[in-house]
Structure formats: structure tokens, C-alpha cells
Design a protein around this motif. Structure first.
Motif, PDB file in Angstrom:
ATOM      1  N   PHE A  15       0.852  -1.189   0.000  1.00 41.51           N
ATOM      2  CA  PHE A  15       0.000   0.000   0.000  1.00 41.51           C
ATOM      3  C   PHE A  15       0.890   1.242   0.000  1.00 41.51           C
ATOM      4  CE2 PHE A  15      -2.272  -3.412   2.198  1.00 41.51           C
ATOM      5  CZ  PHE A  15      -3.414  -3.493   1.415  1.00 41.51           C
ATOM      6  N   PRO A  16       1.291   1.694  -1.172  1.00 46.44           N
ATOM      7  CA  PRO A  16       2.261   2.787  -1.243  1.00 46.44           C
ATOM      8  C   PRO A  16       1.783   4.100  -0.608  1.00 46.44           C
ATOM      9  CG  PRO A  16       1.387   2.263  -3.421  1.00 46.44           C
ATOM     10  CD  PRO A  16       0.880   1.215  -2.474  1.00 46.44           C
ATOM     11  N   ASP A  17       0.499   4.288  -0.483  1.00 44.70           N
ATOM     12  CA  ASP A  17      -0.024   5.526   0.113  1.00 44.70           C
ATOM     13  C   ASP A  17      -0.409   5.365   1.585  1.00 44.70           C
ATOM     14  OD1 ASP A  17       0.281   6.916  -2.276  1.00 44.70           O
ATOM     15  OD2 ASP A  17      -1.680   6.271  -3.007  1.00 44.70           O
ATOM     16  N   ILE A  18      -0.002   4.271   2.180  1.00 45.41           N
ATOM     17  CA  ILE A  18      -0.375   3.993   3.572  1.00 45.41           C
ATOM     18  C   ILE A  18       0.136   5.116   4.487  1.00 45.41           C
ATOM     19  CG2 ILE A  18       1.701   2.643   4.098  1.00 45.41           C
ATOM     20  CD1 ILE A  18      -0.046   0.810   5.818  1.00 45.41           C
ATOM     21  N   ARG A  19      -0.664   5.427   5.475  1.00 52.35           N
ATOM     22  CA  ARG A  19      -0.256   6.301   6.567  1.00 52.35           C
ATOM     23  C   ARG A  19      -0.524   5.501   7.837  1.00 52.35           C
ATOM     24  NH1 ARG A  19       0.863  11.500   5.776  1.00 52.35           N
ATOM     25  NH2 ARG A  19       0.560  12.271   3.676  1.00 52.35           N
ATOM     26  N   TYR A  20       0.412   5.551   8.740  1.00 51.48           N
ATOM     27  CA  TYR A  20       0.303   4.748   9.953  1.00 51.48           C
ATOM     28  C   TYR A  20       0.423   5.659  11.169  1.00 51.48           C
ATOM     29  CZ  TYR A  20       1.244   1.179  13.464  1.00 51.48           C
ATOM     30  OH  TYR A  20       1.190   0.383  14.577  1.00 51.48           O
ATOM     31  N   ILE A  21      -0.551   5.562  12.048  1.00 56.23           N
ATOM     32  CA  ILE A  21      -0.544   6.304  13.312  1.00 56.23           C
ATOM     33  C   ILE A  21      -0.315   5.286  14.416  1.00 56.23           C
ATOM     34  CG2 ILE A  21      -1.855   7.763  14.891  1.00 56.23           C
ATOM     35  CD1 ILE A  21      -3.557   8.548  12.351  1.00 56.23           C
ATOM     36  N   HIS A  22       0.774   5.452  15.126  1.00 55.61           N
ATOM     37  CA  HIS A  22       1.083   4.556  16.243  1.00 55.61           C
ATOM     38  C   HIS A  22       0.787   5.304  17.537  1.00 55.61           C
ATOM     39  CE1 HIS A  22       2.909   1.130  18.193  1.00 55.61           C
ATOM     40  NE2 HIS A  22       3.558   1.982  18.979  1.00 55.61           N
ATOM     41  N   ILE A  23      -0.201   4.842  18.258  1.00 51.64           N
ATOM     42  CA  ILE A  23      -0.590   5.474  19.526  1.00 51.64           C
ATOM     43  C   ILE A  23       0.134   4.754  20.652  1.00 51.64           C
ATOM     44  CG2 ILE A  23      -2.489   6.058  21.072  1.00 51.64           C
ATOM     45  CD1 ILE A  23      -4.332   5.956  18.575  1.00 51.64           C
ATOM     46  N   ILE A  24       0.812   5.526  21.461  1.00 53.04           N
ATOM     47  CA  ILE A  24       1.578   4.950  22.565  1.00 53.04           C
ATOM     48  C   ILE A  24       1.070   5.533  23.888  1.00 53.04           C
ATOM     49  CG2 ILE A  24       3.402   6.672  22.281  1.00 53.04           C
ATOM     50  CD1 ILE A  24       5.427   4.512  23.099  1.00 53.04           C
ATOM     51  N   ARG A  25       0.792   4.632  24.816  1.00 51.44           N
ATOM     52  CA  ARG A  25       0.373   5.040  26.163  1.00 51.44           C
ATOM     53  C   ARG A  25       1.518   4.820  27.127  1.00 51.44           C
ATOM     54  NH1 ARG A  25      -5.223   3.006  28.416  1.00 51.44           N
ATOM     55  NH2 ARG A  25      -4.460   4.417  30.020  1.00 51.44           N
ATOM     56  N   ASN A  26       1.402   5.382  28.287  1.00 53.04           N
ATOM     57  CA  ASN A  26       2.427   5.208  29.311  1.00 53.04           C
ATOM     58  C   ASN A  26       2.598   3.720  29.608  1.00 53.04           C
ATOM     59  OD1 ASN A  26       3.739   4.958  31.906  1.00 53.04           O
ATOM     60  ND2 ASN A  26       3.396   7.147  32.150  1.00 53.04           N
ATOM     61  N   GLY A  27       3.817   3.246  29.462  1.00 49.84           N
ATOM     62  CA  GLY A  27       4.117   1.830  29.672  1.00 49.84           C
ATOM     63  C   GLY A  27       3.827   1.336  31.076  1.00 49.84           C
ATOM     64  N   LEU A  28       3.951   2.219  32.058  1.00 47.32           N
ATOM     65  CA  LEU A  28       3.638   1.804  33.424  1.00 47.32           C
ATOM     66  C   LEU A  28       2.147   1.576  33.596  1.00 47.32           C
ATOM     67  CD1 LEU A  28       6.072   4.052  35.478  1.00 47.32           C
ATOM     68  CD2 LEU A  28       6.303   1.614  34.938  1.00 47.32           C
ATOM     69  N   ASP A  29       1.329   2.400  32.959  1.00 46.15           N
ATOM     70  CA  ASP A  29      -0.111   2.156  32.995  1.00 46.15           C
ATOM     71  C   ASP A  29      -0.435   0.833  32.326  1.00 46.15           C
ATOM     72  OD1 ASP A  29      -0.798   4.447  34.379  1.00 46.15           O
ATOM     73  OD2 ASP A  29      -1.218   5.612  32.577  1.00 46.15           O
ATOM     74  N   MET A  30       0.243   0.555  31.226  1.00 49.46           N
ATOM     75  CA  MET A  30      -0.007  -0.694  30.504  1.00 49.46           C
ATOM     76  C   MET A  30       0.505  -1.899  31.302  1.00 49.46           C
ATOM     77  SD  MET A  30      -1.624   0.804  28.254  1.00 49.46           S
ATOM     78  CE  MET A  30      -2.185  -0.668  27.465  1.00 49.46           C
TER      79      MET A  30
END
Length: 149
Positions: A15-30
Motif C-alpha cells: 500500500f504505497p499511500d499507507i499512513r500509519y498512526i502509532h498510539i503509545i500510552r504510558n508503559g507503566l499504565d499498561m
């Protein structure tokens, strides 16, 4: 975190036009989450034994996010966006502006969009737990990934 980051190679190739959003939360909460499905499903990928211990959960969070960020930046460059969930809560206007810019969406009312963002009950849950069980190197990795105690 869903395992869609494990498909970045495939997505970037097909998918050459792909856009990726990586959401990161606080690792300690996780780490103190009752949901250990991601660790159970994909921990083996990083050599982490599937358990629900906070130490294993944090190790998975660190390795999975470092992998996702590295892959995303390497494969997608400017089509990769890292969104810090905690920053979205505390500074929603600025984070939403950055997100809309990344998506090329300029006709939204950022003020109205920012009102939608609400702090969850699980935010800062780590403050109710003993974090001394984590190694200093894991806490340093947490800081390197943009979170502070």
C-alpha cells in the motif's frame, strides 16, 4: 496495543499511500493493566514469556513500541506518525493539530475536536502501584520513549 504494527513490512510494500498512526500510552499504565492479551499473542515475537506480571508486561511494551517506532520510521518516513496518548490528554489542541496536519485534514475545528478527548480511569494507574519492582534500565527505556515518572 493491537498487533497491527507487526504488519508494517506488508503494509509498506503493498500500500504505497499507507499512513500509519502509532498510539503509545504510558508503559507503566499498561504494565498494570489486567489486559495481557497483547503479551500473550505477540510476546514470543520478542522472546518474552507470556505472563501477566507487570515486569513482563512492561518489557513487552518497551520492545513492541521500540520495534513499531523503528519500523515505522524506517519504512514509512513521513507517512508514520507517533501519537502520545498522555500528551493527547494533557495538550489535546496541539496534538490534534499535529495529527490533522499529518492526515492532511485542515477543515476541522481543532477546539471542538479537542473537547472530545477525555482522561480515562486507567490513566496514571501506575501511581497506585509499587513501581520499585521494575529495573532501572526498563524505567530508563520508558523515559527514552517519552514518559516520565
Amino acid at each position: 496495543m493491537p498487533g497491527n504494527f507487526l504488519l508494517l513490512d506488508y503494509g509498506s510494500n503493498h500500500f504505497p499511500d499507507i499512513r500509519y498512526i502509532h498510539i503509545i500510552r504510558n508503559g507503566l499504565d499498561m504494565a498494570f493493566s489486567e489486559n495481557s492479551n497483547q503479551l500473550k499473542n505477540w510476546g514470543f515475537y520478542f522472546g518474552i514469556e507470556a505472563s501477566s506480571s507487570p515486569v513482563s508486561m512492561l518489557k513487552y511494551w518497551i520492545d513492541a513500541n521500540k520495534y513499531a517506532i523503528s519500523k515505522g520510521r524506517t519504512l514509512l518516513w513521513d507517512k508514520f506518525h507517533l501519537l502520545n496518548y498522555d500528551s493527547l490528554i494533557t495538550n489535546s489542541k496541539e496534538v490534534n493539530e499535529e495529527l490533522c496536519s499529518f492526515l492532511g485534514v485542515y477543515d476541522l475545528d481543532i477546539g471542538e475536536l479537542s473537547k472530545i478527548v477525555k482522561k480515562t480511569n486507567s490513566s496514571e494507574r501506575y501511581k497506585k502501584n509499587d513501581i520499585s519492582l521494575f529495573s532501572q534500565s526498563d524505567l530508563d527505556e520508558l523515559t527514552n520513549l517519552g514518559f516520565h515518572l
